[in-house]
Structures are given as structure tokens and as C-alpha cells.
Write a protein that holds these residues in place. Structure first.
Motif, PDB file in Angstrom:
ATOM      1  N   THR B  74       6.844  40.035  12.624  1.00 38.48           N
ATOM      2  CA  THR B  74       6.219  38.776  11.746  1.00 38.48           C
ATOM      3  C   THR B  74       7.288  37.514  11.944  1.00 38.48           C
ATOM      4  O   THR B  74       6.794  36.630  11.148  1.00 38.48           O
ATOM      5  CB  THR B  74       6.342  39.155  10.307  1.00 38.48           C
ATOM      6  N   PHE B  75       8.080  37.639  12.808  1.00 36.16           N
ATOM      7  CA  PHE B  75       9.210  36.272  13.014  1.00 36.16           C
ATOM      8  C   PHE B  75       9.407  35.875  14.017  1.00 36.16           C
ATOM      9  O   PHE B  75       9.843  37.146  14.942  1.00 36.16           O
ATOM     10  CB  PHE B  75      10.164  36.613  11.770  1.00 36.16           C
ATOM     11  N   SER B  76       9.606  34.741  14.474  1.00 33.52           N
ATOM     12  CA  SER B  76      10.304  34.199  15.703  1.00 33.52           C
ATOM     13  C   SER B  76      10.816  32.866  15.544  1.00 33.52           C
ATOM     14  O   SER B  76      10.645  32.068  14.642  1.00 33.52           O
ATOM     15  CB  SER B  76       9.206  34.290  16.967  1.00 33.52           C
ATOM     16  N   THR B  77      11.879  32.896  16.308  1.00 39.57           N
ATOM     17  CA  THR B  77      12.524  31.474  16.292  1.00 39.57           C
ATOM     18  C   THR B  77      12.700  30.711  17.863  1.00 39.57           C
ATOM     19  O   THR B  77      12.729  31.716  18.648  1.00 39.57           O
ATOM     20  CB  THR B  77      13.884  31.432  15.808  1.00 39.57           C
ATOM     21  N   LEU B  78      12.417  29.490  17.891  1.00 39.69           N
ATOM     22  CA  LEU B  78      12.765  28.954  19.220  1.00 39.69           C
ATOM     23  C   LEU B  78      13.890  27.714  18.937  1.00 39.69           C
ATOM     24  O   LEU B  78      13.715  27.027  17.933  1.00 39.69           O
ATOM     25  CB  LEU B  78      11.386  28.167  19.489  1.00 39.69           C
ATOM     26  N   THR B  79      14.780  27.769  19.853  1.00 41.97           N
ATOM     27  CA  THR B  79      15.855  26.862  19.826  1.00 41.97           C
ATOM     28  C   THR B  79      15.741  25.839  20.763  1.00 41.97           C
ATOM     29  O   THR B  79      15.412  26.038  22.135  1.00 41.97           O
ATOM     30  CB  THR B  79      17.187  27.451  19.961  1.00 41.97           C
ATOM     31  N   VAL B  80      15.673  24.479  20.684  1.00 37.22           N
ATOM     32  CA  VAL B  80      15.670  23.513  21.598  1.00 37.22           C
ATOM     33  C   VAL B  80      17.084  23.144  21.784  1.00 37.22           C
ATOM     34  O   VAL B  80      17.727  22.506  20.826  1.00 37.22           O
ATOM     35  CB  VAL B  80      14.847  22.103  21.375  1.00 37.22           C
ATOM     36  N   SER B  81      17.631  23.414  22.980  1.00 38.30           N
ATOM     37  CA  SER B  81      19.171  23.217  22.967  1.00 38.30           C
ATOM     38  C   SER B  81      19.456  21.760  23.509  1.00 38.30           C
ATOM     39  O   SER B  81      18.607  21.440  24.868  1.00 38.30           O
ATOM     40  CB  SER B  81      19.637  24.441  24.095  1.00 38.30           C
ATOM     41  N   ASN B  82      20.550  21.532  23.410  1.00 42.71           N
ATOM     42  CA  ASN B  82      21.281  20.280  24.456  1.00 42.71           C
ATOM     43  C   ASN B  82      19.986  19.168  24.266  1.00 42.71           C
ATOM     44  O   ASN B  82      19.807  19.005  25.428  1.00 42.71           O
ATOM     45  CB  ASN B  82      21.792  20.791  25.659  1.00 42.71           C
ATOM     46  N   MET B  83      19.551  18.616  23.368  1.00 44.40           N
ATOM     47  CA  MET B  83      18.288  17.939  23.401  1.00 44.40           C
ATOM     48  C   MET B  83      18.447  16.360  24.058  1.00 44.40           C
ATOM     49  O   MET B  83      19.660  15.965  23.924  1.00 44.40           O
ATOM     50  CB  MET B  83      17.531  17.830  21.864  1.00 44.40           C
ATOM     51  N   SER B  84      17.487  16.239  24.808  1.00 41.11           N
ATOM     52  CA  SER B  84      17.322  14.763  25.326  1.00 41.11           C
ATOM     53  C   SER B  84      16.194  14.369  24.860  1.00 41.11           C
ATOM     54  O   SER B  84      15.195  14.978  24.257  1.00 41.11           O
ATOM     55  CB  SER B  84      17.463  15.032  26.727  1.00 41.11           C
ATOM     56  N   PRO B  85      15.995  12.924  24.894  1.00 41.28           N
ATOM     57  CA  PRO B  85      14.705  12.136  24.307  1.00 41.28           C
ATOM     58  C   PRO B  85      13.341  12.887  25.242  1.00 41.28           C
ATOM     59  O   PRO B  85      12.255  12.864  24.414  1.00 41.28           O
ATOM     60  CB  PRO B  85      14.934  10.880  24.857  1.00 41.28           C
ATOM     61  N   GLU B  86      13.506  13.596  26.162  1.00 37.97           N
ATOM     62  CA  GLU B  86      12.450  13.843  26.829  1.00 37.97           C
ATOM     63  C   GLU B  86      11.868  15.244  26.223  1.00 37.97           C
ATOM     64  O   GLU B  86      10.842  15.884  26.472  1.00 37.97           O
ATOM     65  CB  GLU B  86      12.719  14.268  28.297  1.00 37.97           C
ATOM     66  N   ASP B  87      12.954  15.694  25.340  1.00 43.08           N
ATOM     67  CA  ASP B  87      12.476  16.973  24.724  1.00 43.08           C
ATOM     68  C   ASP B  87      11.503  16.603  23.390  1.00 43.08           C
ATOM     69  O   ASP B  87      10.876  17.330  22.538  1.00 43.08           O
ATOM     70  CB  ASP B  87      13.486  17.923  23.995  1.00 43.08           C
ATOM     71  N   SER B  88      11.118  15.264  22.992  1.00 44.89           N
ATOM     72  CA  SER B  88      10.360  14.773  21.951  1.00 44.89           C
ATOM     73  C   SER B  88       9.141  15.237  22.109  1.00 44.89           C
ATOM     74  O   SER B  88       8.584  15.002  23.196  1.00 44.89           O
ATOM     75  CB  SER B  88      10.662  13.316  21.851  1.00 44.89           C
ATOM     76  N   SER B  89       8.641  15.931  21.173  1.00 48.90           N
ATOM     77  CA  SER B  89       7.145  16.716  21.378  1.00 48.90           C
ATOM     78  C   SER B  89       6.677  17.361  20.130  1.00 48.90           C
ATOM     79  O   SER B  89       7.623  17.299  18.988  1.00 48.90           O
ATOM     80  CB  SER B  89       7.167  17.541  22.662  1.00 48.90           C
ATOM     81  N   ILE B  90       5.771  17.675  20.002  1.00 44.97           N
ATOM     82  CA  ILE B  90       5.165  18.670  19.111  1.00 44.97           C
ATOM     83  C   ILE B  90       5.285  20.337  19.570  1.00 44.97           C
ATOM     84  O   ILE B  90       5.054  20.488  20.615  1.00 44.97           O
ATOM     85  CB  ILE B  90       3.893  18.573  18.424  1.00 44.97           C
ATOM     86  N   TYR B  91       6.117  21.046  19.044  1.00 42.96           N
ATOM     87  CA  TYR B  91       6.314  22.503  19.169  1.00 42.96           C
ATOM     88  C   TYR B  91       5.528  23.209  18.313  1.00 42.96           C
ATOM     89  O   TYR B  91       5.421  23.116  17.018  1.00 42.96           O
ATOM     90  CB  TYR B  91       8.016  22.909  19.200  1.00 42.96           C
ATOM     91  N   LEU B  92       4.759  24.245  18.821  1.00 46.24           N
ATOM     92  CA  LEU B  92       3.839  25.003  18.010  1.00 46.24           C
ATOM     93  C   LEU B  92       3.877  26.518  18.309  1.00 46.24           C
ATOM     94  O   LEU B  92       4.262  26.939  19.355  1.00 46.24           O
ATOM     95  CB  LEU B  92       2.272  24.598  18.557  1.00 46.24           C
ATOM     96  N   CYS B  93       4.034  27.493  17.407  1.00 46.66           N
ATOM     97  CA  CYS B  93       4.023  28.716  17.636  1.00 46.66           C
ATOM     98  C   CYS B  93       2.691  29.256  17.252  1.00 46.66           C
ATOM     99  O   CYS B  93       1.755  28.565  16.736  1.00 46.66           O
ATOM    100  CB  CYS B  93       4.983  29.496  16.739  1.00 46.66           C
ATOM    101  N   SER B  94       2.265  30.248  17.785  1.00 46.82           N
ATOM    102  CA  SER B  94       0.957  31.116  17.653  1.00 46.82           C
ATOM    103  C   SER B  94       1.091  32.474  17.572  1.00 46.82           C
ATOM    104  O   SER B  94       2.252  33.055  18.090  1.00 46.82           O
ATOM    105  CB  SER B  94      -0.131  30.552  18.632  1.00 46.82           C
ATOM    106  N   ALA B  95       0.173  33.279  16.875  1.00 44.81           N
ATOM    107  CA  ALA B  95       0.281  34.579  16.898  1.00 44.81           C
ATOM    108  C   ALA B  95      -1.191  35.034  17.362  1.00 44.81           C
ATOM    109  O   ALA B  95      -2.133  34.340  16.983  1.00 44.81           O
ATOM    110  CB  ALA B  95       0.342  35.112  15.475  1.00 44.81           C
TER     111      ALA B  95
END
Lengths: 111, 112
Positions: B74-95
Motif C-alpha cells: 500500500t505504500f511507496s516512496t520516490l526520492t529525487v536526489s541531488n536535485m538540479s533545476p532540470e528536476d523541476s516537474s510534477i511527479y505522479l504515482c499510480s497504482a
């Protein structure tokens, strides 16, 4: 790899006009799904078509799956401002659980 | 249909830092996925979050940059590491339930 193209990329219509978006693949699809994403929202599942030539209706929305299962269309009759959003088709990637999303068609409806 | 929540809903982060996004499903599901969506664009699959094993990443995405956890059904995580401006976005999870997918509300990430 498998790609799913949609046309048009963008369409604006007057409220009351009809709208159609088309989804095309170079490979045969096991099924086709349609999703709607409102501005600022997330994709919401609308419908799934599985059979060749299948047609399904949801109120003013008509979904069709091509005979060769390589294309699909979504037709909206008499658009309303509530129809505004981006419509995506999607299909499972071959032999996996992943979905391949189409490029999307953004619909704008002017009152 | 599954109901999915995500947090945070949005964040503004400094470059070089990391952000962990959480995704909670109201029922047990076998398949969970993480996507990225740039404004006006379609969805790009980052990875499939497999319960009990390592995530399966798509071409162009690597575990060091986007580590994913899936401790239960029932659970998950996503880590965005060592971020840069190019990582700016919408992040979506789905099941996934059968063939169809249900999406969380998304996390809007801005990296300065």
C-alpha cells in the motif's frame, strides 16, 4: 519501442461544438484506455476498450477501437466547459504491466 | 477503484538537496508506478515499484538519482536526489488494478 501518437495536439472549440481526438499505434494493441486530466489535476481513468471494432459510450463521449486494434478515437458531442482538459490514450506495453501513454490532446472550450 | 494520496503536494527545494515523495494507496495493490510530467507534456514513466524487490527503471532513469522504496502493498516512496533545476516537474504515482491505473494528485517540485 512501442509508441502511441495522438492528433491533434491541441484544439479549441466553441461550447456546443463536437470534438474528436485520434490515437494511432504502429503495432497491434492488446487494449486501449482513455484518461482525462483537468488543468492542474491528475489523469483520471475514463474507459478501456478491448475488442476489435468495439464502441462504448459514456453520456456525450463515444470511444471507438479500430478493427485492426491499432487506432482509437474519442468523440465528444456538444462540448461543455466541463470537458476542458487533456485527453490521453494509453495502452499496455507488450508483455509488461506498464502503460504507454499517448502524446495527449488538449481541449479548450470557449463559452 | 483505488484512492491514492501523495505528499507533499508541492515543494520548493534548493539545488543539491534531496526530496522524498510518499504515495499511499487505500488498498493492497501489486503494481505501483512513478511518473514525471512536464507542463503541457505527456507522462514519462520513471520506474515500476516492485514490492519486496528492487524497482525496475526505465531508460534514462537510474536508482542513484531516483531511489524508490516499496515496503508493502500500500505504500511507496520516490526520492529525487541531488536535485538540479532540470528536476523541476510534477511527479505522479499510480497504482494498477487489472490493466488500468489510478493516479495520485501529484507532487509539484520546483528546484531553485
Amino acid at each position: 519501442g512501442q509508441q502511441v501518437m495522438q492528433i491533434p495536439q491541441y484544439q479549441h472549440v466553441q461550447e456546443g461544438e463536437d470534438f474528436t481526438t485520434y490515437c494511432n499505434s504502429s503495432t497491434t494493441l492488446s487494449n486501449i484506455q482513455w484518461y482525462k486530466q483537468r488543468p492542474g489535476g491528475h489523469p483520471v481513468f475514463l474507459i478501456q476498450l478491448v475488442k476489435s471494432g468495439e464502441v462504448k459510450k459514456q453520456k456525450r463521449l463515444t470511444f471507438q477501437f479500430g478493427e485492426a486494434k491499432k487506432n482509437s478515437s474519442l468523440h465528444i458531442t456538444a462540448t461543455q466547459t466541463t470537458d476542458v482538459g487533456t485527453y490521453f490514450c494509453a495502452s499496455p506495453s507488450y508483455n509488461t504491466d506498464k502503460l504507454i501513454f499517448g502524446t495527449g490532446t488538449r481541449l479548450q472550450v470557449f463559452p | 477503484s483505488a484512492v491514492i494520496s501523495q505528499k507533499p503536494s508541492r515543494d520548493i527545494c534548493q539545488r543539491g538537496t534531496s526530496l522524498t515523495i510518499q504515495c499511499q494507496v487505500d488498498s493492497q495493490v501489486t503494481m505501483m508506478f512513478w511518473y514525471r510530467q512536464q507542463p503541457g507534456q505527456s507522462l514519462t514513466l520513471i520506474a515500476t515499484a516492485n514490492q519486496g524487490s528492487e524497482a525496475t527503471y526505465e531508460s534514462g532513469f537510474v536508482i542513484d538519482k531516483f531511489p524508490i522504496s516499496r515496503p508493502n502493498l500500500t505504500f511507496s516512496t520516490l526520492t529525487v536526489s541531488n536535485m538540479s533545476p532540470e528536476d523541476s516537474s510534477i511527479y505522479l504515482c499510480s497504482a494498477a488494478e487489472a490493466d488500468t491505473q489510478y493516479f495520485g494528485p501529484g507532487t509539484r517540485l520546483t528546484v531553485l
